[in-house]
Design a protein around this motif. Sequence first.
Motif, PDB file in Angstrom:
ATOM      1  N   GLY A 108      38.551  39.895  52.945  1.00  0.00           N
ATOM      2  CA  GLY A 108      37.556  40.178  53.978  1.00  0.00           C
ATOM      3  C   GLY A 108      37.037  41.599  53.918  1.00  0.00           C
ATOM      4  O   GLY A 108      37.770  42.539  53.568  1.00  0.00           O
ATOM      5  N   GLU A 109      35.744  41.746  54.218  1.00  0.00           N
ATOM      6  CA  GLU A 109      35.106  43.068  54.247  1.00  0.00           C
ATOM      7  C   GLU A 109      35.292  43.813  52.925  1.00  0.00           C
ATOM      8  O   GLU A 109      35.495  45.039  52.900  1.00  0.00           O
ATOM      9  CB  GLU A 109      35.669  43.919  55.394  1.00  0.00           C
ATOM     10  CG  GLU A 109      35.559  43.299  56.774  1.00  0.00           C
ATOM     11  CD  GLU A 109      34.110  43.164  57.236  1.00  0.00           C
ATOM     12  OE1 GLU A 109      33.265  43.940  56.758  1.00  0.00           O
ATOM     13  OE2 GLU A 109      33.837  42.272  58.065  1.00  0.00           O
ATOM     14  N   GLY A 110      35.259  43.064  51.827  1.00  0.00           N
ATOM     15  CA  GLY A 110      35.388  43.706  50.519  1.00  0.00           C
ATOM     16  C   GLY A 110      36.791  44.154  50.186  1.00  0.00           C
ATOM     17  O   GLY A 110      36.988  44.947  49.249  1.00  0.00           O
ATOM     18  N   GLY A 111      37.779  43.659  50.918  1.00  0.00           N
ATOM     19  CA  GLY A 111      39.166  43.994  50.619  1.00  0.00           C
ATOM     20  C   GLY A 111      39.641  45.300  51.215  1.00  0.00           C
ATOM     21  O   GLY A 111      40.688  45.821  50.809  1.00  0.00           O
ATOM     22  N   ILE A 112      38.936  45.835  52.210  1.00  0.00           N
ATOM     23  CA  ILE A 112      39.259  47.155  52.742  1.00  0.00           C
ATOM     24  C   ILE A 112      40.544  47.188  53.566  1.00  0.00           C
ATOM     25  O   ILE A 112      41.054  48.268  53.876  1.00  0.00           O
ATOM     26  CB  ILE A 112      38.119  47.692  53.622  1.00  0.00           C
ATOM     27  CG1 ILE A 112      37.921  46.774  54.847  1.00  0.00           C
ATOM     28  CG2 ILE A 112      36.829  47.814  52.824  1.00  0.00           C
ATOM     29  CD1 ILE A 112      36.936  47.353  55.873  1.00  0.00           C
ATOM     30  N   TYR A 113      41.096  46.021  53.908  1.00  0.00           N
ATOM     31  CA  TYR A 113      42.269  45.994  54.784  1.00  0.00           C
ATOM     32  C   TYR A 113      43.550  46.451  54.095  1.00  0.00           C
ATOM     33  O   TYR A 113      44.550  46.725  54.762  1.00  0.00           O
ATOM     34  CB  TYR A 113      42.455  44.591  55.367  1.00  0.00           C
ATOM     35  CG  TYR A 113      41.336  44.191  56.297  1.00  0.00           C
ATOM     36  CD1 TYR A 113      41.267  44.712  57.582  1.00  0.00           C
ATOM     37  CD2 TYR A 113      40.338  43.316  55.882  1.00  0.00           C
ATOM     38  CE1 TYR A 113      40.232  44.364  58.442  1.00  0.00           C
ATOM     39  CE2 TYR A 113      39.306  42.957  56.729  1.00  0.00           C
ATOM     40  CZ  TYR A 113      39.254  43.485  58.000  1.00  0.00           C
ATOM     41  OH  TYR A 113      38.227  43.143  58.845  1.00  0.00           O
ATOM     42  N   SER A 114      43.550  46.526  52.780  1.00  0.00           N
ATOM     43  CA  SER A 114      44.722  47.022  52.059  1.00  0.00           C
ATOM     44  C   SER A 114      44.246  47.663  50.771  1.00  0.00           C
ATOM     45  O   SER A 114      43.717  46.989  49.884  1.00  0.00           O
ATOM     46  CB  SER A 114      45.714  45.890  51.761  1.00  0.00           C
ATOM     47  OG  SER A 114      46.854  46.389  51.090  1.00  0.00           O
ATOM     48  N   VAL A 115      44.438  48.973  50.664  1.00  0.00           N
ATOM     49  CA  VAL A 115      43.981  49.738  49.506  1.00  0.00           C
ATOM     50  C   VAL A 115      45.129  50.596  48.987  1.00  0.00           C
ATOM     51  O   VAL A 115      45.847  51.231  49.770  1.00  0.00           O
ATOM     52  CB  VAL A 115      42.778  50.638  49.874  1.00  0.00           C
ATOM     53  CG1 VAL A 115      42.354  51.489  48.683  1.00  0.00           C
ATOM     54  CG2 VAL A 115      41.616  49.789  50.366  1.00  0.00           C
ATOM     55  N   ILE A 116      45.322  50.606  47.675  1.00  0.00           N
ATOM     56  CA  ILE A 116      46.378  51.390  47.030  1.00  0.00           C
ATOM     57  C   ILE A 116      45.751  52.231  45.929  1.00  0.00           C
ATOM     58  O   ILE A 116      45.031  51.707  45.070  1.00  0.00           O
ATOM     59  CB  ILE A 116      47.462  50.483  46.421  1.00  0.00           C
ATOM     60  CG1 ILE A 116      48.085  49.590  47.505  1.00  0.00           C
ATOM     61  CG2 ILE A 116      48.542  51.318  45.725  1.00  0.00           C
ATOM     62  CD1 ILE A 116      48.953  48.487  46.952  1.00  0.00           C
ATOM     63  N   ALA A 117      46.006  53.530  45.953  1.00  0.00           N
ATOM     64  CA  ALA A 117      45.484  54.441  44.927  1.00  0.00           C
ATOM     65  C   ALA A 117      43.969  54.301  44.787  1.00  0.00           C
ATOM     66  O   ALA A 117      43.424  54.372  43.685  1.00  0.00           O
ATOM     67  CB  ALA A 117      46.171  54.198  43.590  1.00  0.00           C
ATOM     68  N   GLY A 118      43.285  54.050  45.890  1.00  0.00           N
ATOM     69  CA  GLY A 118      41.845  53.922  45.863  1.00  0.00           C
ATOM     70  C   GLY A 118      41.334  52.588  45.383  1.00  0.00           C
ATOM     71  O   GLY A 118      40.120  52.393  45.257  1.00  0.00           O
ATOM     72  N   MET A 119      42.244  51.633  45.144  1.00  0.00           N
ATOM     73  CA  MET A 119      41.862  50.307  44.657  1.00  0.00           C
ATOM     74  C   MET A 119      42.200  49.257  45.696  1.00  0.00           C
ATOM     75  O   MET A 119      43.252  49.327  46.352  1.00  0.00           O
ATOM     76  CB  MET A 119      42.592  49.966  43.353  1.00  0.00           C
ATOM     77  CG  MET A 119      42.370  50.912  42.202  1.00  0.00           C
ATOM     78  SD  MET A 119      43.317  50.419  40.729  1.00  0.00           S
ATOM     79  CE  MET A 119      42.476  48.881  40.279  1.00  0.00           C
ATOM     80  N   THR A 120      41.325  48.276  45.855  1.00  0.00           N
ATOM     81  CA  THR A 120      41.670  47.141  46.710  1.00  0.00           C
ATOM     82  C   THR A 120      42.778  46.354  46.039  1.00  0.00           C
ATOM     83  O   THR A 120      42.992  46.445  44.820  1.00  0.00           O
ATOM     84  CB  THR A 120      40.465  46.221  46.930  1.00  0.00           C
ATOM     85  OG1 THR A 120      40.099  45.619  45.673  1.00  0.00           O
ATOM     86  CG2 THR A 120      39.282  46.989  47.505  1.00  0.00           C
TER      87      THR A 120
END
Length: 364
Positions: free
Chosen positions: A135-147
């Motif tokens: 959802g929302e381009g995967g912004i709910y979980s990001v690691i090291a700047g990556m979804t």
Amino acid sequence: MKPESIGLGLPAQTLGEHLRTRGMTRRSLLQYAACTASLMGLSPREAAAMAQGLEKATRQSVIWLSFQECTGCTESLTRSFSPSLEDLIFDFISLDYHHTLQAVSGEAAEAARHAAMKTHAGKYIVVVDGSVPLGEGGIYSVIAGMTNAAMLAETVEHAAAVIAVGTCAAYGGLPEARPNPTGAVPIAQLVKGKPVVNIPGCPPMPQAMAGTLTHFLSFGKLPELDALGRPKAFFGETIHDRCYRRPYYNRGQFAKGFDDEGARRGWCLYELGCKGPVTYNACASLKWNGGTSFPIQSGHGCIGCSEPRFWDRGGIYQPLPAPTKKRGRVIGIAAAGGTVLGAGAAVIARQRAGQTGSTEPTQE
């Protein structure tokens, strides 16, 4: 230190040679192989082949990705006792990337992941716990700047196999429960062209994780899987099949409350919502914390956490269809219902995979 050397340390020697330098004898290796083979329903001949395979293999490179999860799957892994977590990491595998257990962080951690991917291209195993939010381009979980979706795609590209541990990774779990605000999906929906093993459970059993890794390390292939991509050795029977309270069910002796006389006598928890008859897992036979106990033995019914969408199937304490005198028939109906639900979930998973261009779990 060069990035290529961070987090690695795989010896050029075979696993058998490496184990002997750490004081593990061939007899001990045979005993471990026999124990693991027994857990997985393999024959004595296959146990000997497992020991031989382990002795000739090199330590397996493993990259562990953690997405939408609670760290319970890692907590379960730390309770592994045959082998122990220390034996598993230092002797059998090279855990080259793991957010919770790795010593490094930041750029050094990501360098370790990329180094493992480069050095062991086509051979490393990716273990994933947690679902992936889309959802929302995967912004709910990001690691090291990556979804999560981007990191998963990058990491599995040159992997030999993917192991989805925990119900969140296997089926979407709690994050995917209605109304699924983050757009969470299971790992198999996103992985393309790679074999995927599902080891569900909230959390999954440590023996199932260690056993699956050992099987791959010994034979170079995944164990036999069921329609939902689960190892049959650990998910081939229901909790009810192996439950020590089964005789009370057969006699019609059911606890009516968690503190009544029936509960104190250890009667069946079926009428208190136990989902054991429709839940496939090895909890009742292998148990938890070194074989100490499992939820039903501790006085609480099975909640069905290793089955798809267990959060959305109704209340945890809502009983299955009421037993009758023909108890075998009732269990048959309940089990059939679980099979139908499981088959339906498998069809849905395949349809989702087709929509995203991915492949369903496979094994050799």
